[in-house]
Design an enzyme around this catalytic site. Structure first.
Site, PDB file in Angstrom:
ATOM      1  N   THR A 166       0.924  -1.091   0.118  1.00  0.00           N
ATOM      2  CA  THR A 166       0.104  -0.056   0.078  1.00  0.00           C
ATOM      3  C   THR A 166       0.942   1.342  -0.075  1.00  0.00           C
ATOM      4  O   THR A 166       0.424   2.482  -0.576  1.00  0.00           O
ATOM      5  CB  THR A 166      -0.863   0.183   1.067  1.00  0.00           C
ATOM      6  OG1 THR A 166      -0.114  -0.023   2.545  1.00  0.00           O
ATOM      7  CG2 THR A 166      -1.859  -1.231   1.196  1.00  0.00           C
ATOM      8  N   HIS A 167       1.939   1.057   0.542  1.00  0.00           N
ATOM      9  CA  HIS A 167       2.874   2.322   0.606  1.00  0.00           C
ATOM     10  C   HIS A 167       3.436   2.762  -0.658  1.00  0.00           C
ATOM     11  O   HIS A 167       3.984   3.906  -0.668  1.00  0.00           O
ATOM     12  CB  HIS A 167       3.965   2.249   2.033  1.00  0.00           C
ATOM     13  CG  HIS A 167       5.105   1.177   1.598  1.00  0.00           C
ATOM     14  ND1 HIS A 167       5.868   0.980   2.441  1.00  0.00           N
ATOM     15  CD2 HIS A 167       5.270   0.791   0.456  1.00  0.00           C
ATOM     16  CE1 HIS A 167       6.506  -0.143   2.026  1.00  0.00           C
ATOM     17  NE2 HIS A 167       6.376  -0.304   0.742  1.00  0.00           N
ATOM     18  N   ASN A 168       3.293   1.986  -1.623  1.00  0.00           N
ATOM     19  CA  ASN A 168       3.998   2.121  -2.801  1.00  0.00           C
ATOM     20  C   ASN A 168       2.915   2.908  -3.659  1.00  0.00           C
ATOM     21  O   ASN A 168       3.267   3.100  -4.941  1.00  0.00           O
ATOM     22  CB  ASN A 168       4.323   0.852  -3.522  1.00  0.00           C
ATOM     23  CG  ASN A 168       5.408   0.220  -2.800  1.00  0.00           C
ATOM     24  OD1 ASN A 168       6.016   0.733  -2.215  1.00  0.00           O
ATOM     25  ND2 ASN A 168       5.523  -1.264  -3.146  1.00  0.00           N
TER      26      ASN A 168
END
Length: 421
Positions: free
Chosen positions: A320-322
């Site tokens: 998700t952080h990407n």
């Protein structure tokens, strides 16, 4: 000693350093662990949560003492030299100094230069700068050998790949940050970010365009996991014994985490999904006989409806952080068909940093998380998120999503999410 103590004295900091050093020494002695030295044979410090807390507190005190002793002018003088020091490290990696210098014994500067394909003058200048930072050593004039810090990169290909990939792809992109933000000050995604500004392609396509770097990237991710030891939180903060059957590792890359979990929980099978054929191929090569029948690989995109039904758990780890918010909503929405087709109570496990509110955790811990946030800004035009931000995106994907448990201590957080039936 408070992280926010503005009027703390040099003497108080020094006394705090002594006290914390004694605590660390007592910890090592009580656990029968040797203290680290610069010898190549030195043992690494323990990578355990209670030790890391002591370690972080001491680092904060040491940093504050150095800041006050140096003052602003000297601090900036040294800080501005970092870019040139990075150049030396990049040269050492690109010309294979870490592997050409033998694990045992020494090598002359002339022989090292010849093997590296570089002139003797610049070879010596680069290594000698790194020696001032405690990388390598020159016990006999004109002859280089390893110390514990350079030896670590000589011995571990995955950690060396992590360092090399960071210099080669990411730090070069970071240099374009202001250029990228000025060009699109109100947009942030994989094509509106410093990585794209530097390399002319989103990071997700970079490795298909440059397959010669794809294998190194896969090794780098394994090296990163070693450095942060974040699999521990995933292993310990979910009751894996309460489930049986198949766990789907969505966007699992080359399956390093699935392999660790499979070895730890032999009653579970793992299906690693990823869109990259290169990553999946790398994972196949990592299979060993003890897990070969319990870890499989399947090409799938986490932006398309989940093809596997009947799982005991779905795991999205450090994906998700990407991505920008609207992409993460699509990602969460795509898991819904899998959850609907699985037994009630099947969780979606989101294993990523859960950002704290400012000033609510120790400074060294908050900095590490905010450093990771900057990595996402530079590399992906994305971000790390708070629990509230995760909850907002989950509800936007499907109102039935509920966060049942939050584990936000350690290198990575873990959100246990369920789809209300």
């Amino acid at each position: 000693m408070s992280d926010t103590a503005e009027n703390v004295s040099i003497l108080a900091l020094a006394e705090g350093i002594l006290s914390k050093t004694k605590e660390i020494t007592a910890y090592l002695q009580s656990n029968n662990l040797p203290a680290s030295t610069f010898s190549p044979s030195s043992a690494s410090p323990p990578n355990k949560a209670d030790y890391r807390e002591l370690q972080g507190s001491l680092r904060t005190l040491l940093e504050d003492l150095q800041r006050l002793v140096d003052g602003p002018a000297l601090f900036y003088r040294h800080f501005l030299m970092r870019g040139y020091e990075i150049a030396a490290f990049q040269i050492a990696l690109d010309f294979d100094f870490f592997t050409l210098i033998p694990a045992e014994g020494e090598i002359s500067v002339e022989e090292l230069a010849k093997k590296a394909g570089l002139d003797t003058d610049r070879t010596g200048r680069v290594v000698r700068l790194l020696i001032t930072h405690r990388f390598f050593q020159e016990r006999r004039k004109g002859h280089f050998s390893h110390n514990s810090f350079s030896y670590a990169l000589q011995q571990d290909d995955e950690v060396r790949s992590m360092v090399h990939y960071s210099f080669d792809e990411m730090i070069k992109a970071a240099a374009e940050s202001s250029v990228a933000l000025k060009a699109t000050p109100n947009e942030s995604d994989s094509v509106h970010c410093p990585f794209y500004a530097r390399h002319g392609v989103p990071i997700f396509r970079y490795y298909s365009k440059h397959p010669e770097h794809a294998g190194r990237f896969a090794k780098a991710m394994a090296g990163w996991r070693k450095m942060e030891n974040s699999v521990t939180e995933l292993r310990d903060n979910f009751n894996w014994g309460s489930i049986k059957g198949n766990v789907v590792d969505i966007g699992g890359g080359s399956g390093h985490v699935a392999l660790i979990l499979a070895r730890t929980f032999p009653h579970l099978n793992f299906i690693v999904q990823d869109e990259s054929e290169d990553m999946l191929a790398q994972g196949q090569r990592l299979l060993t006989d003890d897990v070969r029948n319990r870890v499989s690989f399947s090409r799938a995109s986490f932006f398309e409806p989940q093809p596997y039904k009947g799982a005991s758990a779905y795991l999205i780890r450090q994906c998700t952080h990407n991505w920008a918010d609207h992409d993460v909503v699509t990602m969460f929405r795509s898991v819904v068909p899998g959850l609907e087709g699985s037994p009630e109570g099947t969780p979606l496990l989101i294993n990523d940093i859960v950002l704290p509110e400012p000033g609510t955790v120790p400074r060294y811990w908050e900095r590490e998380m905010r450093q990771a946030d900057m990595v996402m800004l530079v590399s992906f035009g994305a971000k790390q998120r708070t629990k509230q931000e995760f909850e907002k995106l989950l509800k936007e994907a499907d109102e039935r999503y509920e966060i049942r448990k939050v584990h936000d201590k350690g290198a990575l957080g873990l959100l246990e999410v369920h789809l209300r039936r």
